[in-house]
Design an enzyme around this catalytic site. Structure first.
Site, PDB file in Angstrom:
ATOM      1  N   ARG A   1       0.866  -1.177   0.000  1.00 52.64           N
ATOM      2  CA  ARG A   1       0.000   0.000   0.000  1.00 52.64           C
ATOM      3  C   ARG A   1       0.903   1.228   0.000  1.00 52.64           C
ATOM      4  O   ARG A   1       2.114   1.111  -0.010  1.00 52.64           O
ATOM      5  CB  ARG A   1      -0.936   0.012   1.216  1.00 52.64           C
ATOM      6  CG  ARG A   1      -0.532  -0.744   2.487  1.00 52.64           C
ATOM      7  CD  ARG A   1       0.689  -0.224   3.180  1.00 52.64           C
ATOM      8  NE  ARG A   1       0.547   1.185   3.422  1.00 52.64           N
ATOM      9  CZ  ARG A   1       1.580   1.993   3.595  1.00 52.64           C
ATOM     10  NH1 ARG A   1       2.798   1.540   3.535  1.00 52.64           N
ATOM     11  NH2 ARG A   1       1.399   3.270   3.809  1.00 52.64           N
ATOM     12  N   GLY A   2       0.246   2.385  -0.106  1.00 50.46           N
ATOM     13  CA  GLY A   2       1.007   3.625  -0.300  1.00 50.46           C
ATOM     14  C   GLY A   2       0.875   4.012  -1.761  1.00 50.46           C
ATOM     15  O   GLY A   2       1.024   3.158  -2.652  1.00 50.46           O
ATOM     16  N   ALA A   3       0.593   5.285  -2.038  1.00 52.25           N
ATOM     17  CA  ALA A   3       0.263   5.681  -3.409  1.00 52.25           C
ATOM     18  C   ALA A   3       1.283   5.235  -4.455  1.00 52.25           C
ATOM     19  O   ALA A   3       0.926   4.561  -5.430  1.00 52.25           O
ATOM     20  CB  ALA A   3       0.050   7.205  -3.447  1.00 52.25           C
TER      21      ALA A   3
ATOM     22  N   ARG B   1      -8.508   0.176  -5.848  1.00 53.13           N
ATOM     23  CA  ARG B   1      -8.639   1.153  -4.755  1.00 53.13           C
ATOM     24  C   ARG B   1      -8.880   2.524  -5.398  1.00 53.13           C
ATOM     25  O   ARG B   1      -8.250   2.852  -6.407  1.00 53.13           O
ATOM     26  CB  ARG B   1      -7.389   1.209  -3.848  1.00 53.13           C
ATOM     27  CG  ARG B   1      -7.153  -0.048  -3.047  1.00 53.13           C
ATOM     28  CD  ARG B   1      -6.004   0.114  -2.041  1.00 53.13           C
ATOM     29  NE  ARG B   1      -6.405   0.966  -0.915  1.00 53.13           N
ATOM     30  CZ  ARG B   1      -5.543   1.424  -0.004  1.00 53.13           C
ATOM     31  NH1 ARG B   1      -4.243   1.163  -0.120  1.00 53.13           N
ATOM     32  NH2 ARG B   1      -5.962   2.167   1.004  1.00 53.13           N
TER      33      ARG B   1
ATOM     34  N   GLN C   1      -0.824   1.743  10.346  1.00 57.05           N
ATOM     35  CA  GLN C   1       0.364   1.819   9.486  1.00 57.05           C
ATOM     36  C   GLN C   1       1.519   2.534  10.193  1.00 57.05           C
ATOM     37  O   GLN C   1       2.685   2.257   9.953  1.00 57.05           O
ATOM     38  CB  GLN C   1       0.057   2.566   8.182  1.00 57.05           C
ATOM     39  CG  GLN C   1      -0.821   1.813   7.199  1.00 57.05           C
ATOM     40  CD  GLN C   1      -2.287   2.200   7.295  1.00 57.05           C
ATOM     41  OE1 GLN C   1      -2.799   2.418   8.399  1.00 57.05           O
ATOM     42  NE2 GLN C   1      -2.982   2.268   6.179  1.00 57.05           N
TER      43      GLN C   1
ATOM     44  N   ASP D   1      -2.002  10.853  -0.887  1.00 54.15           N
ATOM     45  CA  ASP D   1      -2.449   9.937  -1.943  1.00 54.15           C
ATOM     46  C   ASP D   1      -2.927  10.685  -3.171  1.00 54.15           C
ATOM     47  O   ASP D   1      -3.066  10.100  -4.251  1.00 54.15           O
ATOM     48  CB  ASP D   1      -3.560   9.034  -1.395  1.00 54.15           C
ATOM     49  CG  ASP D   1      -3.023   8.149  -0.291  1.00 54.15           C
ATOM     50  OD1 ASP D   1      -2.904   8.627   0.855  1.00 54.15           O
ATOM     51  OD2 ASP D   1      -2.674   6.991  -0.589  1.00 54.15           O
TER      52      ASP D   1
ATOM     53  N   ASN E   1      -5.257  12.372   2.199  1.00 54.17           N
ATOM     54  CA  ASN E   1      -4.319  11.490   2.888  1.00 54.17           C
ATOM     55  C   ASN E   1      -5.079  10.647   3.899  1.00 54.17           C
ATOM     56  O   ASN E   1      -6.293  10.770   4.073  1.00 54.17           O
ATOM     57  CB  ASN E   1      -3.220  12.312   3.568  1.00 54.17           C
ATOM     58  CG  ASN E   1      -2.004  11.460   3.919  1.00 54.17           C
ATOM     59  OD1 ASN E   1      -1.506  10.676   3.106  1.00 54.17           O
ATOM     60  ND2 ASN E   1      -1.532  11.595   5.142  1.00 54.17           N
ATOM     61  N   LYS E   2      -4.343   9.742   4.560  1.00 53.20           N
ATOM     62  CA  LYS E   2      -4.958   8.827   5.511  1.00 53.20           C
ATOM     63  C   LYS E   2      -5.857   9.536   6.519  1.00 53.20           C
ATOM     64  O   LYS E   2      -5.511  10.621   7.006  1.00 53.20           O
ATOM     65  CB  LYS E   2      -3.845   8.062   6.251  1.00 53.20           C
ATOM     66  CG  LYS E   2      -4.297   6.976   7.192  1.00 53.20           C
ATOM     67  CD  LYS E   2      -5.237   5.952   6.567  1.00 53.20           C
ATOM     68  CE  LYS E   2      -4.674   5.411   5.294  1.00 53.20           C
ATOM     69  NZ  LYS E   2      -5.618   4.620   4.496  1.00 53.20           N
TER      70      LYS E   2
HETATM   71  C1  LIG Z   1       3.564   7.954  -0.043  1.00 55.86           C
HETATM   72  S1  LIG Z   1       1.902   7.510  -0.146  1.00 55.86           S
HETATM   73  C2  LIG Z   1       1.567   7.186   1.545  1.00 55.86           C
HETATM   74  C3  LIG Z   1       0.130   7.326   1.869  1.00 55.86           C
HETATM   75  O1  LIG Z   1      -0.613   6.148   1.541  1.00 55.86           O
HETATM   76  C4  LIG Z   1      -1.253   5.685   2.712  1.00 55.86           C
HETATM   77  O2  LIG Z   1      -2.513   5.118   2.486  1.00 55.86           O
HETATM   78  P1  LIG Z   1      -2.663   3.488   2.488  1.00 55.86           P
HETATM   79  O3  LIG Z   1      -1.795   2.962   3.591  1.00 55.86           O
HETATM   80  O4  LIG Z   1      -4.133   3.270   2.720  1.00 55.86           O
HETATM   81  O5  LIG Z   1      -2.223   3.057   1.112  1.00 55.86           O
HETATM   82  C5  LIG Z   1      -1.394   6.918   3.582  1.00 55.86           C
HETATM   83  O6  LIG Z   1      -2.435   7.767   3.144  1.00 55.86           O
HETATM   84  C6  LIG Z   1      -0.037   7.525   3.349  1.00 55.86           C
HETATM   85  O7  LIG Z   1       0.117   8.868   3.725  1.00 55.86           O
END
Ligand SMILES: CSC[C@H]1O[C@H](OP(=O)(O)O)[C@H](O)[C@@H]1O
Length: 350
Positions: free
Chosen positions: A53-55, A90, A202, A243, A253-254
């Site tokens: 995960r992570g953009a 997603r 996370q 994101d 963002n999260k």
């Molecule tokens: C560098 S993108 C990181 C960003 O992605 C995370 O979301 P997820 O764990 O649901 O993919 C979160 O928003 C982070 O800040």
């Protein structure tokens, strides 16, 4: 390179060149488990179920997923179907759309027989570029931390971050963490307040794992503690990832990021957002137009972790139903500056 065991990246092509190798982040920090994705469906599952995960990582994984689909069937119909299928894994991180479009633009004009190889090459290039973008973001943000250190030479610099925008969320370095890693490696004393980041934690699981492995002092805190720490003068800056940043500078963002931005604004704490150009969405005018992912309530009502006897167990935290929006939107007016590969920008998209 940030400590990543036998590999220098969070994702890479498999040795036979036909798949993608990623870390199954659901097992961290208890187990560093690498898995090989061997077809498009595996890539889609890995994204949808947040094995990775992570953009930027979502984009890179989808790019390899599209390449694997074309290796099975390089027809126009397959290209369209696979892109659409991966796109719907997603909804929020714009890197997913960006990466799929990059691969589709690359292979579309090619004869079917050449598409898979070109798709894999484009996916490799997306990963190579992400490493350079994140390293450059680190260099841009490093100067901010040098300035803070110059103002407070007698103590560590305290940075608060939310979720995981580290090397696990990107191919290497991270976005929000990149300046932290570079500052630490340069000898600037940095301490990180790590928001646990409910409900998937996370921060407590992934950011803490990264910082621990890199020797960066840090303290895990409840998501609701950040405002008090800022009020007490214990936070010098907030740095988060994102994101999707829209044309007017709104930041998706999260979930919980917006509340940190409000607390930072109320306490005159600088609030920085770190992103590469691949996370900037000029086509979406403002944050209210961003699709916010709703994830299963069980992520909130259940907790999974080591039982202490070598097994992983799950416990229920409530008998009631739960709502679980996975992201929120921070208005541009609450952002002090954007840390990008081009430098620290007061405004973005100009
Ligand atoms: C560098 S993108 C990181 C960003 O992605 C995370 O979301 P997820 O764990 O649901 O993919 C979160 O928003 C982070 O800040």
């Amino acid at each position: 390179m940030i400590l990543q065991g036998e590999y220098t990246r969070s994702i890479m092509r498999t040795q036979d060149g036909k798949g993608a190798r990623i870390l199954d982040q659901r097992q961290l920090p208890w187990e560093v488990r690498w898995v090989e994705l061997r077809d498009m469906e595996a890539a889609a599952i890995a994204i949808r179920e947040m094995w990775t995960r992570g953009a930027p990582m979502v984009g890179a994984t989808a790019a390899y997923g599209l390449a694997m689909a074309l290796a099975e069937d390089p027809s126009d119909e397959s290209l369209l179907a696979a892109r659409d299928y991966l796109f719907h894994t997603r909804p929020t991180a714009v890197n997913l759309r960006w990466a799929l479009d990059e691969v589709a633009k690359t292979v579309g004009p090619l004869p079917p027989a050449e598409r898979a190889q070109a798709a894999f090459a484009r996916a490799d290039a997306i990963c190579d570029e992400d490493v350079e973008l994140c390293r450059a973001i680190g260099e841009s943000g490093l100067q901010l931390l040098r300035d803070l250190h110059a103002r407070h030479p007698d103590r560590p610099i305290n940075i608060l971050t939310h979720c995981n925008a580290g090397w696990l969320a990107t191919v290497d370095y991270g976005t929000a963490t990149a300046p932290i890693y570079l500052a630490h490696d340069e000898g600037i004393p940095v301490h990180v307040w790590v928001d646990e980041t409910r409900p998937r934690n996370q921060g407590a699981l992934l950011t803490a794992f990264e910082l621990r492995n890199h020797g960066v002092p840090h303290t895990v805190i409840a998501d609701n503690a950040g405002g008090l720490l800022m009020m007490q003068g214990k936070v010098d800056a907030v740095i988060v990832g994102t994101d999707r940043v829209t044309a007017n500078g709104d930041v998706c963002n999260k979930i919980g990021t917006y509340l940190k931005a409000l607390a930072a604004h109320d306490n005159d704490v600088p609030f920085y957002v770190a992103l590469p150009y691949t996370t900037f969405d000029a086509d979406t005018p403002s944050g209210d137009a961003i699709p916010i992912e709703e994830r299963a309530g069980e992520e909130l009502t259940q907790a999974t972790g080591p039982a202490g006897d070598g097994t992983i167990t799950t416990i229920r935290l409530t008998q009631s139903p739960a709502a679980n929006p996975a992201f929120d939107v921070t208005p541009a007016r609450l952002v002090t500056a954007y840390i990008t590969e081009k430098g620290v920008l007061d405004r973005i998209g100009d």
